[in-house]
Write a protein that holds these residues in place. Structure first.
Motif, PDB file in Angstrom:
ATOM      1  N   TYR A  32       0.397  70.917  31.451  1.00 49.13           N
ATOM      2  CA  TYR A  32       1.586  71.298  30.690  1.00 49.13           C
ATOM      3  C   TYR A  32       2.874  70.840  31.370  1.00 49.13           C
ATOM      4  CZ  TYR A  32      -1.007  74.509  27.664  1.00 49.13           C
ATOM      5  OH  TYR A  32      -1.865  75.047  26.734  1.00 49.13           O
ATOM      6  N   PRO A  33       3.856  70.360  30.592  1.00 48.94           N
ATOM      7  CA  PRO A  33       5.196  70.275  31.152  1.00 48.94           C
ATOM      8  C   PRO A  33       5.674  71.701  31.419  1.00 48.94           C
ATOM      9  CG  PRO A  33       5.248  69.832  28.787  1.00 48.94           C
ATOM     10  CD  PRO A  33       3.810  69.959  29.177  1.00 48.94           C
ATOM     11  N   MET A  34       6.603  71.843  32.345  1.00 50.67           N
ATOM     12  CA  MET A  34       7.134  73.162  32.677  1.00 50.67           C
ATOM     13  C   MET A  34       8.651  73.090  32.698  1.00 50.67           C
ATOM     14  SD  MET A  34       4.583  75.281  33.026  1.00 50.67           S
ATOM     15  CE  MET A  34       5.385  76.674  33.838  1.00 50.67           C
ATOM     16  N   THR A  35       9.262  74.208  32.390  1.00 50.01           N
ATOM     17  CA  THR A  35      10.704  74.252  32.183  1.00 50.01           C
ATOM     18  C   THR A  35      11.321  75.449  32.891  1.00 50.01           C
ATOM     19  OG1 THR A  35      10.581  73.144  30.033  1.00 50.01           O
ATOM     20  CG2 THR A  35      12.436  74.628  30.360  1.00 50.01           C
ATOM     21  N   SER A  49      16.121  72.679  33.190  1.00 49.93           N
ATOM     22  CA  SER A  49      15.393  71.504  33.649  1.00 49.93           C
ATOM     23  C   SER A  49      13.952  71.556  33.165  1.00 49.93           C
ATOM     24  CB  SER A  49      15.415  71.452  35.181  1.00 49.93           C
ATOM     25  OG  SER A  49      14.777  70.283  35.665  1.00 49.93           O
ATOM     26  N   THR A  50      13.364  70.386  32.990  1.00 52.63           N
ATOM     27  CA  THR A  50      11.959  70.265  32.603  1.00 52.63           C
ATOM     28  C   THR A  50      11.287  69.203  33.456  1.00 52.63           C
ATOM     29  OG1 THR A  50      12.394  70.946  30.315  1.00 52.63           O
ATOM     30  CG2 THR A  50      10.373  69.694  30.706  1.00 52.63           C
ATOM     31  N   ILE A  51      10.021  69.411  33.760  1.00 53.84           N
ATOM     32  CA  ILE A  51       9.239  68.445  34.524  1.00 53.84           C
ATOM     33  C   ILE A  51       7.936  68.171  33.788  1.00 53.84           C
ATOM     34  CG2 ILE A  51       8.162  70.256  35.951  1.00 53.84           C
ATOM     35  CD1 ILE A  51       8.318  68.238  38.319  1.00 53.84           C
ATOM     36  N   GLY A  52       7.491  66.911  33.820  1.00 53.41           N
ATOM     37  CA  GLY A  52       6.262  66.552  33.153  1.00 53.41           C
ATOM     38  C   GLY A  52       5.034  67.109  33.868  1.00 53.41           C
ATOM     39  N   PRO A  53       3.873  67.021  33.235  1.00 50.13           N
ATOM     40  CA  PRO A  53       2.654  67.615  33.796  1.00 50.13           C
ATOM     41  C   PRO A  53       2.298  67.101  35.192  1.00 50.13           C
ATOM     42  CG  PRO A  53       2.309  67.051  31.512  1.00 50.13           C
ATOM     43  CD  PRO A  53       3.641  66.468  31.906  1.00 50.13           C
ATOM     44  N   THR A  54       2.544  65.828  35.438  1.00 52.66           N
ATOM     45  CA  THR A  54       2.198  65.274  36.749  1.00 52.66           C
ATOM     46  C   THR A  54       3.378  65.270  37.710  1.00 52.66           C
ATOM     47  OG1 THR A  54       2.724  63.025  36.086  1.00 52.66           O
ATOM     48  CG2 THR A  54       0.461  63.784  35.694  1.00 52.66           C
ATOM     49  N   GLY A  55       4.540  65.659  37.216  1.00 53.38           N
ATOM     50  CA  GLY A  55       5.733  65.661  38.053  1.00 53.38           C
ATOM     51  C   GLY A  55       6.485  64.352  38.061  1.00 53.38           C
ATOM     52  N   SER A  56       6.000  63.385  37.286  1.00 52.40           N
ATOM     53  CA  SER A  56       6.607  62.060  37.334  1.00 52.40           C
ATOM     54  C   SER A  56       7.864  61.959  36.490  1.00 52.40           C
ATOM     55  CB  SER A  56       5.601  61.009  36.875  1.00 52.40           C
ATOM     56  OG  SER A  56       5.191  61.293  35.545  1.00 52.40           O
ATOM     57  N   GLY A  57       8.064  62.850  35.553  1.00 53.39           N
ATOM     58  CA  GLY A  57       9.260  62.810  34.716  1.00 53.39           C
ATOM     59  C   GLY A  57      10.020  64.104  34.796  1.00 53.39           C
ATOM     60  N   ARG A  98       6.426  77.843  30.076  1.00 52.87           N
ATOM     61  CA  ARG A  98       5.413  76.817  29.868  1.00 52.87           C
ATOM     62  C   ARG A  98       5.856  75.891  28.745  1.00 52.87           C
ATOM     63  NH1 ARG A  98      -0.569  78.315  27.810  1.00 52.87           N
ATOM     64  NH2 ARG A  98       0.555  78.405  25.830  1.00 52.87           N
ATOM     65  N   GLY A  99       5.692  74.615  28.957  1.00 49.21           N
ATOM     66  CA  GLY A  99       6.023  73.649  27.932  1.00 49.21           C
ATOM     67  C   GLY A  99       7.473  73.202  28.002  1.00 49.21           C
ATOM     68  N   THR A 100       7.882  72.460  26.976  1.00 50.14           N
ATOM     69  CA  THR A 100       9.268  72.012  26.883  1.00 50.14           C
ATOM     70  C   THR A 100      10.115  73.085  26.212  1.00 50.14           C
ATOM     71  OG1 THR A 100       8.767  70.908  24.797  1.00 50.14           O
ATOM     72  CG2 THR A 100       8.601  69.587  26.796  1.00 50.14           C
TER      73      THR A 100
END
Length: 119
Positions: A32-35, A49-57, A98-100
């Motif tokens: 999951y992306p997390m916010t 702020s939001t981060i992608g599931p792997t942390g890359s975005g 959890r999520g965007t």
């Protein structure tokens, strides 16, 4: 059952730093992306702020860009937010979600951790 437990808030002086944590359980955190969102006294919920599931975005609200850093440790099911150069307008309850961010009705969210910046 989804559980999100924030910690790390507190009272800090203008220009200070804090590191918020959010311990997640009850779902596959790494998928999951997390916010992070926040709510200042008397104001509505605001995306931070939001981060992608792997942390890359990652993405940041304009007023925190360059001062806050979102990160995650998928091995520990934990989300972080490093807050630097804090301003009085950063005073708010901070929630992980959890999520965007899809608005105030989105979620699930934790119970929040209070950040108070004193001048």
């Amino acid at each position: 059952e989804v559980q999100l437990v924030e910690s790390g808030g507190g009272l800090v002086q203008l220009g200070g730093s804090l590191r918020l944590s959010c311990a997640a359980s009850g779902f596959t955190f790494s998928t999951y992306p997390m916010t992070w969102v926040r709510q200042a006294p008397g104001k509505g919920l605001e995306w931070v702020s939001t981060i992608g599931p792997t942390g890359s975005g990652t993405g940041y609200e304009t007023s925190v860009k360059g001062r806050f850093t979102i990160s995650r440790d998928n091995a520990k099911n934990t989300l972080y937010l490093q807050l630097n150069s804090l301003k009085t307008e950063d005073t708010a309850m901070y929630y992980c979600q959890r999520g965007t961010y899809t608005g105030a009705s989105g979620g699930p969210r934790g119970q929040g951790t209070q950040v108070t910046v004193s001048s």
